[in-house]
Design a protein around this motif. Structure first.
Motif, PDB file in Angstrom:
ATOM      1  N   GLY A  83       4.595   7.486   8.414  1.00  0.00           N
ATOM      2  CA  GLY A  83       3.215   7.064   7.804  1.00  0.00           C
ATOM      3  C   GLY A  83       3.587   6.820   6.434  1.00  0.00           C
ATOM      4  O   GLY A  83       4.600   6.740   5.724  1.00  0.00           O
ATOM      5  N   GLU A  84       2.277   6.860   5.792  1.00  0.00           N
ATOM      6  CA  GLU A  84       2.193   6.499   4.397  1.00  0.00           C
ATOM      7  C   GLU A  84       1.831   7.746   3.479  1.00  0.00           C
ATOM      8  O   GLU A  84       0.958   8.477   3.973  1.00  0.00           O
ATOM      9  CB  GLU A  84       1.136   5.394   3.999  1.00  0.00           C
ATOM     10  N   TYR A  85       2.483   7.944   2.534  1.00  0.00           N
ATOM     11  CA  TYR A  85       2.309   8.919   1.686  1.00  0.00           C
ATOM     12  C   TYR A  85       2.039   8.550   0.331  1.00  0.00           C
ATOM     13  O   TYR A  85       2.214   7.585   0.061  1.00  0.00           O
ATOM     14  CB  TYR A  85       3.659   9.791   1.701  1.00  0.00           C
ATOM     15  N   GLY A  86       1.439   9.519  -0.633  1.00  0.00           N
ATOM     16  CA  GLY A  86       1.119   8.903  -1.917  1.00  0.00           C
ATOM     17  C   GLY A  86       2.219   9.585  -3.048  1.00  0.00           C
ATOM     18  O   GLY A  86       2.429  10.552  -3.092  1.00  0.00           O
ATOM     19  N   LEU A  87       2.486   8.601  -4.040  1.00  0.00           N
ATOM     20  CA  LEU A  87       3.110   8.958  -5.224  1.00  0.00           C
ATOM     21  C   LEU A  87       2.155   8.479  -6.451  1.00  0.00           C
ATOM     22  O   LEU A  87       1.688   7.470  -6.324  1.00  0.00           O
ATOM     23  CB  LEU A  87       4.438   8.166  -5.188  1.00  0.00           C
ATOM     24  N   LEU A 134       6.859   1.830  -2.230  1.00  0.00           N
ATOM     25  CA  LEU A 134       8.159   2.332  -1.734  1.00  0.00           C
ATOM     26  C   LEU A 134       8.393   2.359  -0.394  1.00  0.00           C
ATOM     27  O   LEU A 134       7.397   3.144   0.182  1.00  0.00           O
ATOM     28  CB  LEU A 134       8.435   3.538  -2.543  1.00  0.00           C
ATOM     29  N   VAL A 135       9.332   2.196   0.158  1.00  0.00           N
ATOM     30  CA  VAL A 135       9.805   2.306   1.492  1.00  0.00           C
ATOM     31  C   VAL A 135      10.863   3.094   1.592  1.00  0.00           C
ATOM     32  O   VAL A 135      11.904   3.137   1.038  1.00  0.00           O
ATOM     33  CB  VAL A 135      10.318   1.200   2.212  1.00  0.00           C
ATOM     34  N   VAL A 141       4.151   5.187  -0.461  1.00  0.00           N
ATOM     35  CA  VAL A 141       5.288   5.556   0.003  1.00  0.00           C
ATOM     36  C   VAL A 141       5.343   5.629   1.593  1.00  0.00           C
ATOM     37  O   VAL A 141       4.675   6.263   2.122  1.00  0.00           O
ATOM     38  CB  VAL A 141       5.807   6.942  -0.448  1.00  0.00           C
ATOM     39  N   GLU A 142       6.002   4.458   1.969  1.00  0.00           N
ATOM     40  CA  GLU A 142       6.175   4.288   3.422  1.00  0.00           C
ATOM     41  C   GLU A 142       7.076   5.059   4.290  1.00  0.00           C
ATOM     42  O   GLU A 142       8.369   4.470   3.720  1.00  0.00           O
ATOM     43  CB  GLU A 142       5.738   2.793   3.855  1.00  0.00           C
TER      44      GLU A 142
END
Length: 280
Positions: A108-112, A38-39, A125-126
């Motif tokens: 940055g990149e996050y987590g789902l 997901l962006v 999630v970017e």
């Protein structure tokens, strides 16, 4: 009596074995997502957060109650923390998940993570600024939108006409703009392009579903305007439209913004109903 006792014991063993065979088990529910990534754009209107389809599927042989937890790395926010439902065998339950990116969030990149009792599905999630968003050539994507009015009886945010979703399926639920002045024209909605951009095509998607066809509820007449050097000029006109979308091609101009000037809709209950506008 001895034979009866033995028969009862065999019956009990059979029932126990059958129950064990039909037991859902810890791994009977599979989490699912509509995309493997997901962006989430940074700095967009909070009324139009990033969204992704999530769900869970029952792999059990019997009906069951299932729960899937939704976890997301802060400071991102999710519209739900769990999904819970009664699931028949093989049934797949889906839901829309909205992901909010607060102001000041670092790129940055996050987590789902979608968690059932024994399985976890991770979806990166970017978070990226709008200027670095891969827009596929659509200059309007996720850009700021302003409208002359907004209907208040449902969720019709103007920013939704630039969220990349052409479908009318989410109408009245955050995917599409409806003005607040029925049978009063013109209505306007404009998209700022983030600086002067070469523009030669605008495609408009109006409300069009089986229940609400464009020929009865969609936008019929409108002008396409470009802001050039701070001044609005009409670059294309559409008249008599009855389709779900209409494309306008015109001589290239260097525009800071694009505006739709709505003049009439189809049917007696006339409002301006726009699902998406793409600018190229």
């Amino acid at each position: 009596m001895r034979h009866l006792t033995a028969a009862l014991a065999v019956a009990a063993l059979t029932l126990t074995t059958t129950a064990a065979a039909w037991s859902p088990g810890k791994d009977a529910v599979t989490p699912i997502a509509g995309a493997d990534r997901l962006v989430a754009p940074l700095g967009v209107d909070p009324a139009c957060p990033a969204k992704i389809e999530i769900g869970m599927r029952s792999d059990a042989k019997k009906p069951m109650y299932a729960t899937m937890n939704v976890e997301i790395d802060p400071p991102l926010g999710a519209s739900r923390t769990m999904l819970s439902s009664y699931l028949p065998p093989g049934y797949e339950l889906g839901a829309k998940l909205l992901v909010a990116v607060p102001p000041g969030t670092a790129e940055g990149e996050y987590g789902l993570r979608l968690r059932t009792e024994a399985r976890t599905l991770s979806v990166p999630v970017e978070v990226v600024p709008v200027d670095r968003l891969d827009n596929g050539g659509n200059l309007a994507l996720r850009r700021p939108v302003t409208a002359s009015s907004q209907h208040v009886n449902a969720n019709y945010p103007p920013c939704s006409i630039a969220d990349g979703d052409r479908s009318s399926n989410g109408w009245a639920g955050g995917n599409g703009w409806n003005d607040a002045t029925g049978r009063v024209w013109p209505d306007t909605v404009s998209i700022a392009l983030g600086g002067a951009k070469q523009v030669s095509r605008v495609e408009l998607f109006t409300l069009d579903t089986e229940r609400y066809p464009a020929a009865s509820f969609g936008l019929r007449d409108w002008d396409v305007q470009a802001q050039v050097g701070g001044q609005w000029q009409t670059v294309a006109q559409v008249r008599g439209n009855t389709a779900g979308s209409a494309r306008s091609d015109f001589a290239p101009v260097s525009a800071e913004a694009v505006r739709i000037v709505a003049l009439a809709s189809n049917g007696a209950n006339d409002y301006t109903r726009i699902v998406e506008v793409e600018v190229r």
